[in-house]
Design a protein around this motif. Sequence first.
Motif, PDB file in Angstrom:
ATOM      1  N   VAL A 126      35.278  45.944  44.720  1.00 46.32           N
ATOM      2  CA  VAL A 126      34.318  46.072  45.812  1.00 46.32           C
ATOM      3  C   VAL A 126      34.871  45.393  47.059  1.00 46.32           C
ATOM      4  CG1 VAL A 126      31.945  45.623  46.548  1.00 46.32           C
ATOM      5  CG2 VAL A 126      32.439  46.044  44.124  1.00 46.32           C
ATOM      6  N   GLY A 127      34.928  46.138  48.156  1.00 48.37           N
ATOM      7  CA  GLY A 127      35.428  45.573  49.403  1.00 48.37           C
ATOM      8  C   GLY A 127      35.756  46.671  50.388  1.00 48.37           C
ATOM      9  N   ALA A 128      36.019  46.282  51.625  1.00 50.46           N
ATOM     10  CA  ALA A 128      36.184  47.269  52.698  1.00 50.46           C
ATOM     11  C   ALA A 128      37.617  47.713  52.910  1.00 50.46           C
ATOM     12  CB  ALA A 128      35.637  46.684  54.014  1.00 50.46           C
ATOM     13  N   ASP A 129      38.583  47.003  52.307  1.00 53.56           N
ATOM     14  CA  ASP A 129      39.995  47.345  52.568  1.00 53.56           C
ATOM     15  C   ASP A 129      40.656  47.851  51.298  1.00 53.56           C
ATOM     16  OD1 ASP A 129      42.376  46.938  54.598  1.00 53.56           O
ATOM     17  OD2 ASP A 129      43.077  46.265  52.636  1.00 53.56           O
ATOM     18  N   ASN A 130      41.337  48.992  51.413  1.00 52.52           N
ATOM     19  CA  ASN A 130      41.950  49.606  50.241  1.00 52.52           C
ATOM     20  C   ASN A 130      43.336  49.061  49.928  1.00 52.52           C
ATOM     21  OD1 ASN A 130      40.459  51.289  48.654  1.00 52.52           O
ATOM     22  ND2 ASN A 130      40.847  53.124  49.838  1.00 52.52           N
ATOM     23  N   SER A 131      44.089  48.647  50.943  1.00 52.98           N
ATOM     24  CA  SER A 131      45.478  48.262  50.700  1.00 52.98           C
ATOM     25  C   SER A 131      45.570  47.055  49.773  1.00 52.98           C
ATOM     26  CB  SER A 131      46.193  47.984  52.022  1.00 52.98           C
ATOM     27  OG  SER A 131      45.587  46.910  52.723  1.00 52.98           O
ATOM     28  N   ASP A 132      44.720  46.044  49.999  1.00 52.93           N
ATOM     29  CA  ASP A 132      44.734  44.878  49.121  1.00 52.93           C
ATOM     30  C   ASP A 132      44.247  45.247  47.724  1.00 52.93           C
ATOM     31  OD1 ASP A 132      45.789  43.112  50.945  1.00 52.93           O
ATOM     32  OD2 ASP A 132      43.844  42.472  51.712  1.00 52.93           O
ATOM     33  N   LYS A 133      43.252  46.131  47.646  1.00 51.68           N
ATOM     34  CA  LYS A 133      42.741  46.535  46.333  1.00 51.68           C
ATOM     35  C   LYS A 133      43.790  47.313  45.547  1.00 51.68           C
ATOM     36  CE  LYS A 133      38.678  48.085  47.917  1.00 51.68           C
ATOM     37  NZ  LYS A 133      37.310  48.662  47.873  1.00 51.68           N
ATOM     38  N   ARG A 134      44.530  48.176  46.231  1.00 52.03           N
ATOM     39  CA  ARG A 134      45.606  48.912  45.551  1.00 52.03           C
ATOM     40  C   ARG A 134      46.673  47.948  45.028  1.00 52.03           C
ATOM     41  NH1 ARG A 134      45.412  52.836  49.922  1.00 52.03           N
ATOM     42  NH2 ARG A 134      44.476  54.787  49.227  1.00 52.03           N
ATOM     43  N   ALA A 135      46.999  46.945  45.848  1.00 53.28           N
ATOM     44  CA  ALA A 135      48.017  45.979  45.428  1.00 53.28           C
ATOM     45  C   ALA A 135      47.556  45.209  44.196  1.00 53.28           C
ATOM     46  CB  ALA A 135      48.325  45.012  46.580  1.00 53.28           C
ATOM     47  N   ILE A 136      46.290  44.818  44.166  1.00 54.56           N
ATOM     48  CA  ILE A 136      45.745  44.113  43.000  1.00 54.56           C
ATOM     49  C   ILE A 136      45.775  45.014  41.773  1.00 54.56           C
ATOM     50  CG2 ILE A 136      43.619  43.154  42.021  1.00 54.56           C
ATOM     51  CD1 ILE A 136      42.947  42.182  44.892  1.00 54.56           C
ATOM     52  N   ALA A 137      45.331  46.269  41.950  1.00 53.44           N
ATOM     53  CA  ALA A 137      45.298  47.210  40.824  1.00 53.44           C
ATOM     54  C   ALA A 137      46.703  47.499  40.312  1.00 53.44           C
ATOM     55  CB  ALA A 137      44.605  48.501  41.253  1.00 53.44           C
ATOM     56  N   LYS A 138      47.656  47.689  41.220  1.00 56.14           N
ATOM     57  CA  LYS A 138      49.028  47.996  40.814  1.00 56.14           C
ATOM     58  C   LYS A 138      49.632  46.819  40.049  1.00 56.14           C
ATOM     59  CE  LYS A 138      53.563  49.394  42.547  1.00 56.14           C
ATOM     60  NZ  LYS A 138      53.729  50.464  41.549  1.00 56.14           N
ATOM     61  N   THR A 139      49.406  45.601  40.541  1.00 54.98           N
ATOM     62  CA  THR A 139      49.940  44.416  39.874  1.00 54.98           C
ATOM     63  C   THR A 139      49.355  44.265  38.474  1.00 54.98           C
ATOM     64  OG1 THR A 139      50.252  43.289  41.996  1.00 54.98           O
ATOM     65  CG2 THR A 139      50.176  41.918  40.031  1.00 54.98           C
ATOM     66  N   ALA A 140      48.022  44.429  38.369  1.00 55.19           N
ATOM     67  CA  ALA A 140      47.366  44.293  37.066  1.00 55.19           C
ATOM     68  C   ALA A 140      47.825  45.388  36.109  1.00 55.19           C
ATOM     69  CB  ALA A 140      45.849  44.334  37.244  1.00 55.19           C
ATOM     70  N   ALA A 141      47.927  46.614  36.611  1.00 50.17           N
ATOM     71  CA  ALA A 141      48.349  47.731  35.760  1.00 50.17           C
ATOM     72  C   ALA A 141      49.778  47.523  35.258  1.00 50.17           C
ATOM     73  CB  ALA A 141      48.229  49.042  36.530  1.00 50.17           C
ATOM     74  N   ALA A 142      50.658  47.103  36.159  1.00 44.55           N
ATOM     75  CA  ALA A 142      52.057  46.894  35.771  1.00 44.55           C
ATOM     76  C   ALA A 142      52.182  45.800  34.717  1.00 44.55           C
ATOM     77  CB  ALA A 142      52.885  46.542  37.006  1.00 44.55           C
ATOM     78  N   LYS A 143      51.337  44.799  34.816  1.00 48.62           N
ATOM     79  CA  LYS A 143      51.414  43.678  33.876  1.00 48.62           C
ATOM     80  C   LYS A 143      51.085  44.114  32.452  1.00 48.62           C
ATOM     81  CE  LYS A 143      50.135  38.806  33.493  1.00 48.62           C
ATOM     82  NZ  LYS A 143      49.370  37.694  34.095  1.00 48.62           N
ATOM     83  N   VAL A 144      50.229  45.139  32.304  1.00 45.78           N
ATOM     84  CA  VAL A 144      49.893  45.628  30.961  1.00 45.78           C
ATOM     85  C   VAL A 144      50.646  46.919  30.642  1.00 45.78           C
ATOM     86  CG1 VAL A 144      47.641  44.523  30.900  1.00 45.78           C
ATOM     87  CG2 VAL A 144      47.835  46.815  31.861  1.00 45.78           C
ATOM     88  N   GLY A 145      51.670  47.233  31.458  1.00 44.24           N
ATOM     89  CA  GLY A 145      52.547  48.350  31.153  1.00 44.24           C
ATOM     90  C   GLY A 145      52.089  49.710  31.630  1.00 44.24           C
ATOM     91  N   TYR A 146      51.295  49.755  32.698  1.00 47.47           N
ATOM     92  CA  TYR A 146      50.778  51.022  33.201  1.00 47.47           C
ATOM     93  C   TYR A 146      51.315  51.313  34.596  1.00 47.47           C
ATOM     94  CZ  TYR A 146      47.347  51.815  29.502  1.00 47.47           C
ATOM     95  OH  TYR A 146      46.744  52.086  28.301  1.00 47.47           O
ATOM     96  N   GLN A 147      51.498  52.593  34.885  1.00 46.06           N
ATOM     97  CA  GLN A 147      51.867  53.047  36.227  1.00 46.06           C
ATOM     98  C   GLN A 147      50.619  53.581  36.914  1.00 46.06           C
ATOM     99  OE1 GLN A 147      54.992  55.960  36.333  1.00 46.06           O
ATOM    100  NE2 GLN A 147      54.745  56.385  38.524  1.00 46.06           N
ATOM    101  N   LEU A 148      50.403  53.166  38.163  1.00 47.74           N
ATOM    102  CA  LEU A 148      49.133  53.458  38.841  1.00 47.74           C
ATOM    103  C   LEU A 148      49.241  54.698  39.728  1.00 47.74           C
ATOM    104  CD1 LEU A 148      46.229  52.326  39.279  1.00 47.74           C
ATOM    105  CD2 LEU A 148      47.121  51.154  41.304  1.00 47.74           C
ATOM    106  N   TYR A 149      48.211  55.553  39.614  1.00 50.21           N
ATOM    107  CA  TYR A 149      48.064  56.724  40.486  1.00 50.21           C
ATOM    108  C   TYR A 149      46.688  56.657  41.142  1.00 50.21           C
ATOM    109  CZ  TYR A 149      52.236  58.964  38.584  1.00 50.21           C
ATOM    110  OH  TYR A 149      53.524  59.266  38.239  1.00 50.21           O
ATOM    111  N   THR A 150      46.607  57.211  42.343  1.00 47.58           N
ATOM    112  CA  THR A 150      45.338  57.182  43.078  1.00 47.58           C
ATOM    113  C   THR A 150      44.855  58.593  43.371  1.00 47.58           C
ATOM    114  OG1 THR A 150      44.211  56.357  45.072  1.00 47.58           O
ATOM    115  CG2 THR A 150      46.480  57.060  45.337  1.00 47.58           C
ATOM    116  N   VAL A 151      43.529  58.758  43.414  1.00 42.82           N
ATOM    117  CA  VAL A 151      42.910  60.031  43.761  1.00 42.82           C
ATOM    118  C   VAL A 151      41.755  59.748  44.711  1.00 42.82           C
ATOM    119  CG1 VAL A 151      41.375  59.970  41.735  1.00 42.82           C
ATOM    120  CG2 VAL A 151      41.839  62.145  42.877  1.00 42.82           C
ATOM    121  N   ASN A 152      41.637  60.560  45.761  1.00 42.55           N
ATOM    122  CA  ASN A 152      40.515  60.449  46.690  1.00 42.55           C
ATOM    123  C   ASN A 152      39.283  61.059  46.039  1.00 42.55           C
ATOM    124  OD1 ASN A 152      38.622  61.082  48.869  1.00 42.55           O
ATOM    125  ND2 ASN A 152      40.290  60.521  50.249  1.00 42.55           N
TER     126      ASN A 152
END
Length: 657
Positions: free
Chosen positions: A211-237
């Motif tokens: 939850v928040g107004a900025d996507n770039s920081d949220k994507r960075a958090i999601a990508k970091t968390a996903a990579a840590k558990v062995g996942y590659q992140l994709y986004t969809v509008n």
Amino acid sequence: MSTQIYADWTEANQRYLAALLSEIKAEMKPHMQQQQENDGLYNEWVAAKKFTLDIRASLPSPAAIDELCRVLNLSIFERKIILLCAGVELDEELSQMVFAFTQTSVLPTFRLALHTLTDAHWSALSPVSPLRYWRLIELTSGELMAGSPLKIDEQVLHYLTGVNYMDERLTELLESVENDDELVPSQQTLANQVTDAWSQTNNLVRLIQLVGADNSDKRAIAKTAAAKVGYQLYTVNAGYLPSGKNLSEFIRLWNRESALNNFALFIDCLESDLTDKSTLQSVTNVAENINGLTFISTTNTSLDLKREQVVLNVNKPTIKEQLMLWQMYLKPELKYTGQDLNRLVSQFNMSTKTIRMTALEANHQSQNGNPTKNGKSIWSMCCAETRPQLNELAERVIPVARWDDLVIPQQQKEILKEIAIHVQHRITVYDDWGFAAKSARGLGISVLFYGESGTGKTMASEVLANELQLDLYRIDLSQVVNKYIGETEKNLKKIFDAAEDGGSILLFDEADALFGRRSEVKDSHDRYGNIEVSYLLQRMESYRGLAILTTNMKGALDNAFLRRLRFVVQFPFPDTAQRSEIWKRAFPKQTPTKDLDMEKLARLNVAGGNIKNIAMNASFIAANDGQPVQMAHISRAARSEYTKLEKMLSSSEINYW
């Protein structure tokens, strides 16, 4: 994994697949040649089986076919059907064997599989079986189901051979998240919370709402968390998600790809209208039926979902973290002082990505011989990066007025300078000196300018914008106020949310359209009008920038509302001396004038805004006459202005001209 290990796996995987196809052929031959007791064919199958097991033992990691069967829960017979369908694409001998059986096609049929393969069961062909549910095979046209040719899905075939890629039916909607920004400590904590929730619940909590107004920081958090558990992140509008049957197919394909390849999904709802029922339904269906790790980016937690989820509020980096980012990305040769940086982080609330890109641009300009001067260039860049998109709700005003242009009593000027001081030093007082920790309310700098039209309220706003080097937006409250209940607050929310990051100066003009005495409540609309006023003041109190209200009638404001404003500045009607000063500033230096008597002009009993109009109109009259501006031209312009104001031009004002 290293390149050498990957190459070894690819070679071993293909050898293993070829061995499995040999095993399939050896199993099928006795049935196809009507020699079920043929010892030679049985020994061929035994040898193929042993060879397959030897190769499997040499694999550095599980083969693609084994992972496919494990992840999608295929039975032994269903595994053999997959190999049979892949085999006709990869093995010439097997395709000839199939053609010899069908006499019409190299594609195998379910009847062939039942006839030649062990562990057979009819349910393998049902629509809910893994083969058909996951779209691993396709039944091509045929009169009888058992006689219909079976064709392997192209992407599945490539997967089995070790050629891995995203299914093209998904790539039209999805985009790989590439974000190289390192997380600041506060955001790394959020990424750790995601991975902790994932590991502590044995992957049962798969939905994370950010939850928040900025996507770039949220994507960075999601990508970091996903990579840590062995996942590659994709986004969809969210707005691009299909609907109906197409949505069901999207979910099915994504679940297959995610399971086979460890893909995680980031659903971006920030630019989508979730009040639209179709969009909301699509987002809800995806969120509730996706099996893998999924992130949803929203501005609020309004999604009513039936599955367990983790909700995290994602804010911009803290002020100290933003300060650290500027220091990290800006080159030392720019000589940007600590005081300069403190001003930046005090005014602009920016994401990691925005700070990095702005700093890199400043570095680039410095390298190309265009260095910043006293930080003004970087300040301008930050204004541009955080500039709100307010469309029809506000008008951006380019400020031109400065302190010398403002003719008001000295006491009022001092208050305006005090307002500027509050904006410039709020980080010191609020954060360093602890006022923000004592109370979150009342930290916004809210101001009321009141006085007759033309007395300098808008000009004073321009002066502050110039002094603070900030964007100025004029909001006409008569346009924002909506007769439909709740719409006014929505409009106000859009304005404040859009302007929050840059702290632009918001000038709410004609506040009389919204304010009224609380005692004058005659019906429900008046009562709701008070709610709208309270909402406006609440947002002004929490707004990180400067918000200014203007009104011609201070008496229309309730005293309780006035107490919630930080500053109240009166703009009195100018006296004769002030009008004389305004007239001296009325004409630009380039304007030709002749024999203007400022003392006589000051007798015109009008405000500064009207003086500006008279001066400009007189200039047009003089230009038409081909003469410099003279008293006669001003006389004609003054009569026109008075007519517009429905005032009489008295003899005392115009006498002796």
